[in-house]
Every structure is written in C-alpha cells, then in structure tokens.
Design a protein around this motif. Structure first.
Motif, PDB file in Angstrom:
ATOM      1  N   ALA A 196       2.073   8.954   4.713  1.00 49.95           N
ATOM      2  CA  ALA A 196       0.773   9.386   5.157  1.00 49.95           C
ATOM      3  C   ALA A 196      -0.173   8.635   4.932  1.00 49.95           C
ATOM      4  N   MET A 197      -0.435   8.211   3.352  1.00 47.85           N
ATOM      5  CA  MET A 197      -1.487   7.424   3.173  1.00 47.85           C
ATOM      6  C   MET A 197      -1.254   6.096   3.878  1.00 47.85           C
ATOM      7  N   ALA A 198      -0.237   5.360   4.079  1.00 48.88           N
ATOM      8  CA  ALA A 198      -0.125   4.252   4.710  1.00 48.88           C
ATOM      9  C   ALA A 198      -0.413   4.204   6.108  1.00 48.88           C
ATOM     10  N   GLU A 199      -0.382   5.560   6.880  1.00 45.08           N
ATOM     11  CA  GLU A 199      -0.769   5.578   8.099  1.00 45.08           C
ATOM     12  C   GLU A 199      -2.520   5.546   8.074  1.00 45.08           C
ATOM     13  N   LEU A 200      -3.237   5.864   7.039  1.00 46.74           N
ATOM     14  CA  LEU A 200      -4.554   5.974   6.866  1.00 46.74           C
ATOM     15  C   LEU A 200      -4.817   4.403   6.870  1.00 46.74           C
ATOM     16  N   VAL A 201      -3.999   3.512   6.395  1.00 46.32           N
ATOM     17  CA  VAL A 201      -4.276   2.218   6.184  1.00 46.32           C
ATOM     18  C   VAL A 201      -4.332   1.632   7.736  1.00 46.32           C
ATOM     19  N   THR A 202      -3.045   2.045   8.155  1.00 48.53           N
ATOM     20  CA  THR A 202      -3.104   1.625   9.719  1.00 48.53           C
ATOM     21  C   THR A 202      -4.275   1.969  10.554  1.00 48.53           C
ATOM     22  N   GLU A 203      -4.771   3.089  10.355  1.00 53.72           N
ATOM     23  CA  GLU A 203      -6.049   3.590  11.197  1.00 53.72           C
ATOM     24  C   GLU A 203      -7.289   3.169  10.878  1.00 53.72           C
ATOM     25  N   GLY A 204      -7.267   2.177   9.616  1.00 50.87           N
ATOM     26  CA  GLY A 204      -8.458   1.467   9.216  1.00 50.87           C
ATOM     27  C   GLY A 204      -9.362   2.257   8.243  1.00 50.87           C
ATOM     28  N   LYS A 205      -8.883   3.446   7.990  1.00 52.03           N
ATOM     29  CA  LYS A 205      -9.778   4.467   6.977  1.00 52.03           C
ATOM     30  C   LYS A 205      -9.547   4.372   5.813  1.00 52.03           C
ATOM     31  N   VAL A 206      -8.493   3.399   5.189  1.00 54.21           N
ATOM     32  CA  VAL A 206      -8.088   3.149   4.077  1.00 54.21           C
ATOM     33  C   VAL A 206      -7.781   1.720   3.953  1.00 54.21           C
ATOM     34  N   ARG A 207      -8.330   0.911   2.974  1.00 52.76           N
ATOM     35  CA  ARG A 207      -7.697  -0.566   2.562  1.00 52.76           C
ATOM     36  C   ARG A 207      -6.558  -0.660   1.785  1.00 52.76           C
ATOM     37  N   SER A 208      -6.331   0.201   0.715  1.00 55.03           N
ATOM     38  CA  SER A 208      -5.549  -0.027  -0.287  1.00 55.03           C
ATOM     39  C   SER A 208      -5.159   1.279  -0.801  1.00 55.03           C
ATOM     40  N   LEU A 209      -3.848   1.432  -1.307  1.00 61.96           N
ATOM     41  CA  LEU A 209      -3.285   2.627  -1.858  1.00 61.96           C
ATOM     42  C   LEU A 209      -3.125   2.605  -3.524  1.00 61.96           C
ATOM     43  N   GLY A 210      -3.346   3.788  -3.898  1.00 64.27           N
ATOM     44  CA  GLY A 210      -3.108   3.864  -5.238  1.00 64.27           C
ATOM     45  C   GLY A 210      -2.616   5.148  -5.572  1.00 64.27           C
ATOM     46  N   LEU A 211      -2.088   5.364  -6.892  1.00 63.63           N
ATOM     47  CA  LEU A 211      -1.231   6.749  -7.518  1.00 63.63           C
ATOM     48  C   LEU A 211      -2.059   6.758  -8.902  1.00 63.63           C
ATOM     49  N   SER A 212      -2.177   8.163  -9.107  1.00 65.10           N
ATOM     50  CA  SER A 212      -2.541   8.370 -10.577  1.00 65.10           C
ATOM     51  C   SER A 212      -1.629   9.295 -11.333  1.00 65.10           C
ATOM     52  N   GLU A 213      -1.412   8.963 -12.614  1.00 59.64           N
ATOM     53  CA  GLU A 213      -0.587   9.449 -13.609  1.00 59.64           C
ATOM     54  C   GLU A 213       0.589  10.075 -12.895  1.00 59.64           C
ATOM     55  N   VAL A 214       1.266   9.125 -12.550  1.00 59.50           N
ATOM     56  CA  VAL A 214       2.651   9.268 -12.001  1.00 59.50           C
ATOM     57  C   VAL A 214       3.727   8.452 -13.092  1.00 59.50           C
ATOM     58  N   GLY A 215       5.163   9.045 -13.135  1.00 65.57           N
ATOM     59  CA  GLY A 215       5.948   8.232 -13.982  1.00 65.57           C
ATOM     60  C   GLY A 215       6.562   7.118 -13.284  1.00 65.57           C
ATOM     61  N   ALA A 216       7.631   6.425 -14.173  1.00 66.94           N
ATOM     62  CA  ALA A 216       8.187   5.113 -13.584  1.00 66.94           C
ATOM     63  C   ALA A 216       8.775   5.169 -12.451  1.00 66.94           C
ATOM     64  N   GLU A 217       9.743   6.153 -12.442  1.00 68.71           N
ATOM     65  CA  GLU A 217      10.631   6.380 -11.097  1.00 68.71           C
ATOM     66  C   GLU A 217       9.785   6.780 -10.024  1.00 68.71           C
ATOM     67  N   THR A 218       8.549   7.695 -10.216  1.00 63.78           N
ATOM     68  CA  THR A 218       7.893   7.999  -8.775  1.00 63.78           C
ATOM     69  C   THR A 218       7.145   6.522  -8.487  1.00 63.78           C
ATOM     70  N   LEU A 219       6.844   6.014  -9.353  1.00 60.82           N
ATOM     71  CA  LEU A 219       6.001   4.649  -9.011  1.00 60.82           C
ATOM     72  C   LEU A 219       6.817   3.827  -8.235  1.00 60.82           C
ATOM     73  N   ARG A 220       8.177   3.687  -8.911  1.00 61.96           N
ATOM     74  CA  ARG A 220       9.180   2.554  -8.151  1.00 61.96           C
ATOM     75  C   ARG A 220       9.472   3.154  -6.731  1.00 61.96           C
ATOM     76  N   ARG A 221       9.727   4.320  -6.538  1.00 63.29           N
ATOM     77  CA  ARG A 221      10.035   4.921  -5.182  1.00 63.29           C
ATOM     78  C   ARG A 221       8.666   4.933  -4.182  1.00 63.29           C
ATOM     79  N   ALA A 222       7.628   4.843  -4.545  1.00 61.81           N
ATOM     80  CA  ALA A 222       6.348   4.810  -3.901  1.00 61.81           C
ATOM     81  C   ALA A 222       6.244   3.255  -3.550  1.00 61.81           C
ATOM     82  N   CYS A 223       6.412   2.330  -4.369  1.00 59.94           N
ATOM     83  CA  CYS A 223       6.276   0.964  -3.837  1.00 59.94           C
ATOM     84  C   CYS A 223       7.381   0.471  -3.164  1.00 59.94           C
ATOM     85  N   VAL A 224       8.652   1.093  -3.105  1.00 62.60           N
ATOM     86  CA  VAL A 224       9.591   0.564  -1.943  1.00 62.60           C
ATOM     87  C   VAL A 224       8.986   1.368  -0.600  1.00 62.60           C
TER      88      VAL A 224
END
Length: 324
Positions: A138-166
């Motif tokens: 859903a966050m990536a869709e906000l990038v497509t819509e031009g409302k957001v330029r880049s995405l970030g996460l806060s306080e996530v673990g290694a596995e969550t970060l890996r899944r998000a990056c994929v």
C-alpha cells in the motif's frame, strides 16, 4: 554540509537530520517560537532532513513543522510516519498498519504539513498480525500516486526488513542506535546493508544521557517520558553517568563535547548512517552540528566503543512493539 545517500540509488540528504518530536511533547514544555527558529537555523546550516510523525503531539508536530518550512519547502527533505494511533488517554496507543490506514494517514499528514508530497514515509510501528507485504504494498502505491517519494520502516527486525525489501524498495530503517544502544548491529544492520537500506538512528545521544549534561532526573519535567525509562531510574542512573564520564574524558582529549563525540561515533559507522538527534533549542542544534567536524580514525572509533560497555537498564519501558 556533507550529504549521504538514502537507500540504494536513492536521494542525497544531509549527513545529519533533525528530529522534531520533542518540540511538541514527551520531553516537557517547549517554546514553540524557539522550536520554529531551531528548524530555520537547521536549514541555514544545511541540516535539511527533518523528521516528524502523525502521533507526535498528537498531530500538532506535523503542523508545527509544516508552518516552519512553508516558505522553504524546496530546501527540505521531509519525513513523517504512520502506524501508531493515539487515543484520548495520552499514554494509550494502538497500532494500525493496515493498507487502508496507511492511505488515510498519508492524506491526513499531507494536510497537516501543508504539502503535496512527503519525501520519506515510514511505517512507525508494525502490527504483527498484518503481513508486512500488505503494508508495504500500500505504501508503494502512494509512491506511484506521487504522494510519497521514498519508503521507510521503523523498529522492525531483520526478517521483517528482508520481506519488506523484497516487496518494494526500502530507503531507510529508523531505529534507536547510539553508543548506549547497539543491539541491531548483529542481525538487523547486516540485512539493511545487504539491501542498501540507510540506517537513520533516533536517540543517537541516548535520550540526552550521552550529552554529559545530566546529573539526576530531578531537573526533568514531571511529564518527561524519560522518568519512565529504565536507564534513568535512580538504581541505574549512577552507573550510566559513570560511563558518560568516560566519554567526557575521551571528548576532552579530542577537544569536543561529549555530545559531539557521541554523534561523531554514530556518523563513523558508515556512509549510509544518518542520525537525527532531536533538539528544541538553537544552541543545542549548533553544538550537534559540530560533530560533523570531528573526524575519527578507525582506531579511535574502536577505543570509544571499547570504553563504553552496555549501560544499566533496558532502552525502553516496554519492548512489546519493538521487533529487535
């Protein structure tokens, strides 16, 4: 101002940012005029990476930041966050990382900030019952819509970060990181580096402990959240201040302040590490900016690391919403 890259192939931002949270709450009363002047001074110094969130205030911090940058928007790299929902009880929180909330929250943040896009949009905290792929999608869709330029996460673990990056390109991971908080070095930081994710440390001064200016919690306002943090409890504070004395001695050797040395250590952890110390006054901002002129050799970094072991007390009163 030195600049560093936010994410693999991402934008260049100031090597140090400004955390704006404390300008609205959590650390006691503040002077709004001085806070606005601090933001303006940061921009004058080239510190253009500003960090806020919808839950700060709640909601009023985005408004403050929006007013402060209204006439200088083109200079600013603006980051905000969603996912922590406040209630009428100032201590109560709930987490909502559903795709629907991501989009609603973004629209609300844009209105409060008075902008048509944010440069970096973070998931502030994750609900473990919501697959990270759905939220990031859903966050990536906000990038497509031009409302957001880049995405970030806060306080996530290694596995969550890996899944998000994929799922989608992640530019930044915001987590607590300092000489007093190094837990992410073993598992999380290697994943961030594998995927080219910049680390944006919040509380790089140990919530003020590493400034060398604190002697007790008596001077803290009654509503200062640090009174609830284990490292600030009377049974731990003495031990931690003794460690800060070691930092003070190292800083004296190098001709800088303890705060500058603590920030220089964070800056020395890599070209993709971009700390965002939070301040509310211009004089503290200017002191922090001095860290950028404190070069540290690899040997000095090791010696500082070795002289400051793990402090007494956990970094947070409640770790239930922190994945690491």
């Amino acid at each position: 101002m030195e600049r560093r890259r936010l994410g693999r192939g991402g934008p260049l931002v100031s090597a140090m940012g400004l955390g704006c949270m404390g300008m609205s709450e959590f650390y006691g009363a503040s002077d709004e005029a001085e806070c606005v002047a601090t933001i303006e001074r940061a921009l004058d110094l080239g510190i253009t990476f500003l960090d806020t969130a919808d839950m700060y205030g709640p909601y009023t911090n985005e408004q403050l930041v929006g007013r402060a940058v209204a006439h200088r928007r083109e200079e600013v790299f603006l980051a905000t966050k969603f996912g922590v929902v406040r209630t009428a009880d100032p201590r109560e929180r709930r987490i909502d990382s559903t795709p629907e909330h991501a989009k609603r929250a973004c629209e609300a943040s844009l209105r409060r900030l008075g902008v048509d896009h944010v440069d970096l949009y973070y998931l502030h905290r994750r609900d473990p019952d919501v697959p990270i792929e759905e939220t990031v999608g859903a966050m990536a869709e906000l990038v497509t819509e031009g409302k957001v330029r880049s995405l970030g996460l806060s306080e996530v673990g290694a596995e969550t970060l890996r899944r998000a990056c994929v799922t989608a390109p992640i530019a930044a991971l915001q987590s607590e990181y300092s000489l007093f908080t190094r837990g992410l070095e073993r598992h999380i930081l290697p994943v961030a580096r594998e995927f080219g994710v910049a680390l944006v440390p919040y509380a790089p001064l140990g919530r003020g402990l590493l400034t060398g200016t604190m002697s007790s919690t008596d001077a803290l306002d009654a509503d200062d959240i640090r009174r609830r943090y284990p490292r600030f409890r009377a049974d731990n504070l003495g031990t931690n201040l003794a460690l800060v004395d070691r930092l003070r001695a190292k800083a004296a050797e190098l001709g800088c302040t303890p705060a500058q040395l603590a920030l220089a250590w964070v800056l020395a952890q890599g070209e993709t590490v971009i700390p965002i110390p939070g301040v509310r006054r211009r004089r503290h901002l200017e002191e922090n900016a001095g860290a950028l002129t404190v070069p540290l050799s690899a040997e000095q970094v090791r010696s500082i690391t070795d002289v400051l072991p793990e402090p007494a007390g956990d970094r947070a009163p409640d770790r239930s919403r922190l994945e690491q």
